[in-house]
Design an enzyme around this catalytic site. Structure first.
Site, PDB file in Angstrom:
ATOM      1  N   ASP A 362       6.931   8.297   4.550  1.00  0.00           N
ATOM      2  CA  ASP A 362       7.959   8.061   3.534  1.00  0.00           C
ATOM      3  C   ASP A 362       8.207   9.227   2.591  1.00  0.00           C
ATOM      4  O   ASP A 362       9.285   9.321   2.002  1.00  0.00           O
ATOM      5  CB  ASP A 362       7.609   6.810   2.730  1.00  0.00           C
ATOM      6  N   TYR A 450      11.867  -1.508   2.787  1.00  0.00           N
ATOM      7  CA  TYR A 450      10.674  -1.898   2.033  1.00  0.00           C
ATOM      8  C   TYR A 450      10.767  -1.489   0.578  1.00  0.00           C
ATOM      9  O   TYR A 450      11.332  -0.460   0.224  1.00  0.00           O
ATOM     10  CB  TYR A 450       9.423  -1.259   2.639  1.00  0.00           C
ATOM     11  N   HIS A 501       0.397  -0.466   7.153  1.00  0.00           N
ATOM     12  CA  HIS A 501       0.740   0.371   6.000  1.00  0.00           C
ATOM     13  C   HIS A 501      -0.487   1.169   5.581  1.00  0.00           C
ATOM     14  O   HIS A 501      -1.578   0.611   5.435  1.00  0.00           O
ATOM     15  CB  HIS A 501       1.181  -0.495   4.811  1.00  0.00           C
ATOM     16  N   ASP A 510     -12.835  14.622 -12.887  1.00  0.00           N
ATOM     17  CA  ASP A 510     -13.449  15.614 -13.775  1.00  0.00           C
ATOM     18  C   ASP A 510     -14.436  14.920 -14.701  1.00  0.00           C
ATOM     19  O   ASP A 510     -14.414  15.079 -15.909  1.00  0.00           O
ATOM     20  CB  ASP A 510     -12.373  16.330 -14.610  1.00  0.00           C
ATOM     21  N   ASP A 524     -15.014  20.315  -8.214  1.00  0.00           N
ATOM     22  CA  ASP A 524     -14.023  19.887  -9.075  1.00  0.00           C
ATOM     23  C   ASP A 524     -13.550  18.604  -8.672  1.00  0.00           C
ATOM     24  O   ASP A 524     -12.816  18.261  -7.998  1.00  0.00           O
ATOM     25  CB  ASP A 524     -12.947  20.917  -9.117  1.00  0.00           C
ATOM     26  N   LEU A 525     -14.995  17.348  -7.853  1.00  0.00           N
ATOM     27  CA  LEU A 525     -15.002  16.177  -6.947  1.00  0.00           C
ATOM     28  C   LEU A 525     -13.563  15.730  -6.707  1.00  0.00           C
ATOM     29  O   LEU A 525     -12.936  15.099  -7.549  1.00  0.00           O
ATOM     30  CB  LEU A 525     -15.791  15.017  -7.548  1.00  0.00           C
ATOM     31  N   HIS A 535       0.109  -5.677   8.568  1.00  0.00           N
ATOM     32  CA  HIS A 535       1.105  -6.707   8.282  1.00  0.00           C
ATOM     33  C   HIS A 535       1.508  -7.373   9.591  1.00  0.00           C
ATOM     34  O   HIS A 535       2.102  -6.742  10.468  1.00  0.00           O
ATOM     35  CB  HIS A 535       2.324  -6.098   7.594  1.00  0.00           C
TER      36      HIS A 535
END
Length: 612
Positions: A362, A450, A501, A510, A524, A525, A535
């Site tokens: 998308d 959607y 989806h 941080d 800098d 995880l 669906h």
């Protein structure tokens, strides 16, 4: 006395530090603010003045042109942004990310540029990617102009097939005023690099046309930049394949194929509309419960900077991807540098060619620009703070989307925490409870059929939730007997196709500063979080998919981060204890009488979006 002075000094130091932290966060928030219409216009005018780029209007009917496809904020590098956020230093100059389609050159391509500084741009540089590989021109998103040319191809095809369409469906395509057909196109546009071939399915052009397929699909090759050379390569009709429309017409006239005849169209029984029908289960027509702010608003919004119950953050709505937040702090301490929606993908199965090839990515449809107007009382509470947004995509000027984002506080109607302490003798020692109020920032993306509802939710106990709720129309195809292997028959001749989806987020934590690490991993995880759901369409998806059961997301929860639950600081706490006479004694930190109020403004919804 000395101890008192030390406590006072410590308190002043803490207050000063907290004030400075807040000031720096507020100072830096504008770095993440979306481009203004003025900035967009300035970037457009500057690039059009660069003769070497040879830019023309995006709405020029030719595909052999160089034009701007997309313009959005170029977020500064993190280390540059942190100097402003953590030290109060000057903010880096604002820049724009611009995607240009070069169709008018020997080797057409798509190129990205970084343009700045804003608000008066004077230079641009090419944005390169890993591997330094060019973006194929065939991989570009489809534009309004290209859709117009596709429509032209379909009108030529329909001129040959309208007799079949009339007899089979009662509808025709092109040059009609009543009982007309429309189309939906699917992606990807090919199965190999360099292809640009799209399966297109015809549908009744009625309210909710997404669930009105009519059993005819065509494969159009539209790779050539000369749209006069586009051609139909395959036709699918009522479960049968043909190499051309002429072949279908010939065999239809000879009666050598299985002909299709849809039930007579009934305008009074249009199953795809929202018009109420069936047995009404509510005994009255009065409104249901509403959300109110009896003593006023408890959150603050200044531009793209938001503060609430210890939380602060900056937000943006990226035109390509959607809602993102930056510099998320709780009690002045940064929890995350960035929590950002990146992508939404849907993989479909099916028996028709359009269904079996559908793999929607998308962001390639500019998911962030699909954040149309939100309605008060339905999409967001009436009391919400609404924000207008501006996007520059497949256009020659910024487009204004009114009330496209909302921010509001709500109660979850569930206590954040509570305890009834029984004395086991018919009474109690105390009762304590805390209302669970949260702040919600919300946008939506309506990517054709959607509707995705995007929420970031902030709790008083330091918990943050990110969630998406799916609604809107299912992507339906024409029913065939073999289609039951790939979905559910949701209406007469309509198959609801099985699909998955997947929603992708970037979560740059941080916690306790940017130098955090995990064991021996010195990083800098940054988590790349994917949530999703399968669906399986069913008859209750008619007319629309409902949000209950179709909501997924993730939480960021503190774990040994605080000394105790930070929601203890909330004024919404209520404690009840029996006094000496056994009568309840209520202790609270908010006004005793709540009061009530409801908006006296009638419902209003505009729904338009336009250039500015």
């Amino acid at each position: 006395m000395w101890f008192s002075w030390m406590l006072l000094l410590a308190s002043l130091a803490t207050s000063t530090a907290s004030s400075k932290t807040r000031e720096w966060a507020h100072h830096g928030a504008v770095m993440f603010a979306d481009l203004t219409p003025q900035e967009m216009n300035a970037v457009r005018d500057y690039l059009h003045s660069c003769s070497e780029l040879g830019l023309t209007s995006a709405r020029d009917k030719s595909l052999k042109k160089n034009s701007i496809l997309l313009m959005e904020l170029h977020v500064p590098r993190k280390h540059e942004a942190l100097r402003a956020l953590d030290r109060g230093q000057a903010r880096p100059s604002r820049k724009a990310r611009v995607v240009v389609q070069f169709g008018n050159q020997v080797v057409p391509n798509v190129t990205e540029y970084i343009v700045g500084p804003l608000p008066f741009p004077s230079s641009y540089q090419v944005k390169t990617f890993k591997g330094d590989r060019p973006i194929r021109f065939e991989s570009r998103p489809i534009s309004t102009v290209e859709y117009e040319h596709l429509n032209g191809v379909l009108e030529k095809v329909a001129a040959k097939a309208n007799k079949i369409l009339q007899e089979s469906t009662g509808f025709t395509y092109g040059n009609c005023t009543n009982r007309c057909l429309t189309f939906s196109d699917i992606a990807p546009r090919g199965l190999a690099p360099g292809e640009r071939r799209t399966w297109i399915m015809l549908q009744k052009f009625v309210e909710g046309y997404f669930i009105h397929p009519v059993g005819l699909e065509v494969l159009v090759n539209h790779k050539d930049l000369d749209h006069e050379k586009w051609m139909v390569e395959k036709v699918w009709y009522n479960g049968q394949y043909f190499d051309s429309m002429e072949e279908l017409v010939e065999k239809y006239e000879k009666g050598t194929i299985n002909k299709l005849k849809l039930p007579e169209h009934d305008e009074e029984d249009l199953f795809s509309t929202y018009i109420p029908r069936g047995h009404m289960n509510t005994r009255t027509n009065i409104h249901g419960a509403k959300l109110v702010e009896p003593q006023g608003r408890r959150f603050q919004v200044d531009g793209n900077f938001v503060e609430y119950a210890g939380w602060s953050f900056a937000y943006r709505v990226r035109s390509s991807a959607g809602l993102q937040i930056f510099d998320l702090r709780f009690n002045g301490e940064r929890i995350a540098y960035e929590i950002a929606l990146q992508e939404a993908i849907a993989f479909y199965s099916g028996d028709t060619p359009a269904a079996m090839q559908t793999k929607y990515i998308d962001a390639g449809w500019a998911m962030g620009t699909s954040d149309y107007e939100l309605s008060p009382g339905i999409d967001c509470p009436e009391i919400a703070h609404f924000v207008d947004l501006y996007h520059y995509y497949d256009t020659d000027k910024p487009v204004h989307y009114r009330n496209a984002l909302c921010i509001f506080e709500m109660t979850t109607a569930l206590p954040l925490r509570r305890h009834y302490n029984s004395n086991f003798q018919g009474g109690y020692n105390f009762y304590g409870g805390l209302e669970n109020h949260v702040l919600v920032i919300r946008t939506t993306s309506t990517v054709y059929n959607y509707d995705y509802i995007w929420d970031f939710v902030f709790y008083q106990n330091g918990v943050m939730e990110s969630r998406v709720s799916a609604t809107g129309y299912i992507h339906a195809t024409f029913f065939t007997e073999n289609g039951l292997n790939y979905g559910t028959r949701v209406y007469n001749y309509v198959l609801g196709n099985l699909h998955t989806h997947l929603i992708h987020y970037k979560v740059d934590l941080d916690i306790a500063g940017r130098d955090n690490s995990f064991e021996t991993i010195d990083l800098d995880l940054v988590a790349w979080v994917t949530v999703g759901f399968l669906h399986i369409p069913h008859s209750e998806d008619i007319p629309n998919t409902a949000t209950p059961g179709n909501t997924v997301g993730f939480f960021l929860r503190p774990f040994n981060f605080f000394d105790e639950d930070p929601s203890l600081a909330s004024h919404s706490t209520v404690i009840v204890r029996p006094d000496e006479k056994g009568q309840p004694k209520v202790q609270r930190w908010t006004p005793e009488v709540v009061g009530h109020c409801v908006s006296d403004k009638p419902f209003f919804y505009n729904g338009t979006y336009a250039g500015v």
